[in-house]
Design a protein around this motif. Sequence first.
Motif, PDB file in Angstrom:
ATOM      1  N   GLU A   1     -53.426  15.808   2.707  1.00 38.53           N
ATOM      2  CA  GLU A   1     -54.060  15.313   1.485  1.00 38.53           C
ATOM      3  C   GLU A   1     -53.125  14.257   0.900  1.00 38.53           C
ATOM      4  O   GLU A   1     -51.921  14.477   0.784  1.00 38.53           O
ATOM      5  N   TRP A   2     -53.672  13.098   0.563  1.00 40.80           N
ATOM      6  CA  TRP A   2     -52.854  11.987   0.063  1.00 40.80           C
ATOM      7  C   TRP A   2     -53.137  11.742  -1.410  1.00 40.80           C
ATOM      8  O   TRP A   2     -54.296  11.713  -1.834  1.00 40.80           O
ATOM      9  N   VAL A   3     -52.074  11.537  -2.176  1.00 38.75           N
ATOM     10  CA  VAL A   3     -52.193  11.214  -3.598  1.00 38.75           C
ATOM     11  C   VAL A   3     -51.284  10.033  -3.892  1.00 38.75           C
ATOM     12  O   VAL A   3     -50.075  10.099  -3.649  1.00 38.75           O
TER      13      VAL A   3
ATOM     14  N   ARG B   1     -54.039   7.325   7.994  1.00 34.06           N
ATOM     15  CA  ARG B   1     -54.235   7.489   9.437  1.00 34.06           C
ATOM     16  C   ARG B   1     -52.977   7.983  10.136  1.00 34.06           C
ATOM     17  O   ARG B   1     -53.051   8.575  11.210  1.00 34.06           O
ATOM     18  N   ALA B   2     -51.822   7.756   9.509  1.00 35.40           N
ATOM     19  CA  ALA B   2     -50.567   8.196  10.114  1.00 35.40           C
ATOM     20  C   ALA B   2     -50.440   9.718  10.093  1.00 35.40           C
ATOM     21  O   ALA B   2     -49.848  10.312  10.997  1.00 35.40           O
ATOM     22  N   VAL B   3     -50.981  10.340   9.045  1.00 37.93           N
ATOM     23  CA  VAL B   3     -50.981  11.806   8.939  1.00 37.93           C
ATOM     24  C   VAL B   3     -52.377  12.219   8.487  1.00 37.93           C
ATOM     25  O   VAL B   3     -52.601  12.565   7.321  1.00 37.93           O
TER      26      VAL B   3
ATOM     27  N   VAL C   1     -39.615   9.563   6.710  1.00 36.31           N
ATOM     28  CA  VAL C   1     -39.143  10.948   6.639  1.00 36.31           C
ATOM     29  C   VAL C   1     -40.247  11.879   6.149  1.00 36.31           C
ATOM     30  O   VAL C   1     -40.534  12.910   6.756  1.00 36.31           O
ATOM     31  N   GLY C   2     -40.875  11.520   5.046  1.00 34.91           N
ATOM     32  CA  GLY C   2     -41.934  12.362   4.500  1.00 34.91           C
ATOM     33  C   GLY C   2     -43.094  12.553   5.462  1.00 34.91           C
ATOM     34  O   GLY C   2     -43.614  13.662   5.612  1.00 34.91           O
ATOM     35  N   ARG C   3     -43.504  11.464   6.142  1.00 37.25           N
ATOM     36  CA  ARG C   3     -44.615  11.569   7.091  1.00 37.25           C
ATOM     37  C   ARG C   3     -44.239  12.448   8.284  1.00 37.25           C
ATOM     38  O   ARG C   3     -45.063  13.224   8.787  1.00 37.25           O
TER      39      ARG C   3
END
Length: 224
Positions: free
Chosen positions: A45-47, A39-41, A11-13
Motif C-alpha cells: 500500500e503506497w501513501v 510497480r516496484a513493490v 532501502v525501503g523498497r
Amino acid sequence: MRVTIAGAGAVGRSIAGELLANGHSVMLIEKDGRKVRTRAVPGAEWVQADACEVTSLEEAQLATSDVAIAATGDDKANLVFALLAKTEFAVNRVVARVKEPRNEWLYTEAWGVDVAVSTPRVIAALVEEAVTVGDVVRLMSFRKGAANLVEITLAEDTPWVGKPLREVPLPRETVLTAILRGERVITPSPDEPLESGDELLFVAHAEVEEQLQAVLAPGTAGAL
C-alpha cells in the motif's frame, strides 16, 4: 503482521519486498513523488505524505501497524518518525535505520527506537564474526530490553565440544537461538552435541557477555 515503512527509496523498497514475500502486509510512506513507484513493490500500500507530520500519519492509520520502520536517508526524519510512531501512535515495535554512524548514539528508547540498524556496524560485526574464533561478537543491540544478539564460534579446545547442550552451564539471561554448522541451521535442543567450529547465536543481556565467553571460551576470558 502489518508493517509501515517510512521512506520508499532503495532501502525501503527492498525491505518491503522481503516482508511481502514473507506474507506480511506493508504500507510505504514517501514524501517525494518521484520515489513513489508502485510497480516496484506492487503488493504494498503506497501513501504519498510526510512521515514526520502527525496528521499524515493519522490519515495513514499508523496506529493499526504492529511494526514501524524508519528507513529514510535522513537521520532527523528517521528519529522524528520513530518518536511519533512510539509516543503518538503506540506502535509496538519501532526499527530505525542509522544513516550516519556518528548519529547512532541518538537512536535510543528516548526517541522511540527499539532496534537501531547501522549498516557499517553490522558489516563490521559480520567481518569479526567471520574471522574470530572464541570471542563473543555483538551483531545487533535491542535497546528496549538492553539485550544483544551475539555470536561465538567454538574453538577446537573448547571443553564443551562433543558434549550435549544440557551440560553447558550458560549464564542467566542468556538464550541460545540457533546453531550454525556449515550450511545447516540447527534448532537447539538439550541433547544436541556441540562441535568444533559451531557458530552459536545468543540473545543475551550485555552484563553476561563476559560470563558467556568465560564458559564457552575460557582461554579468552577477560578479553571483552
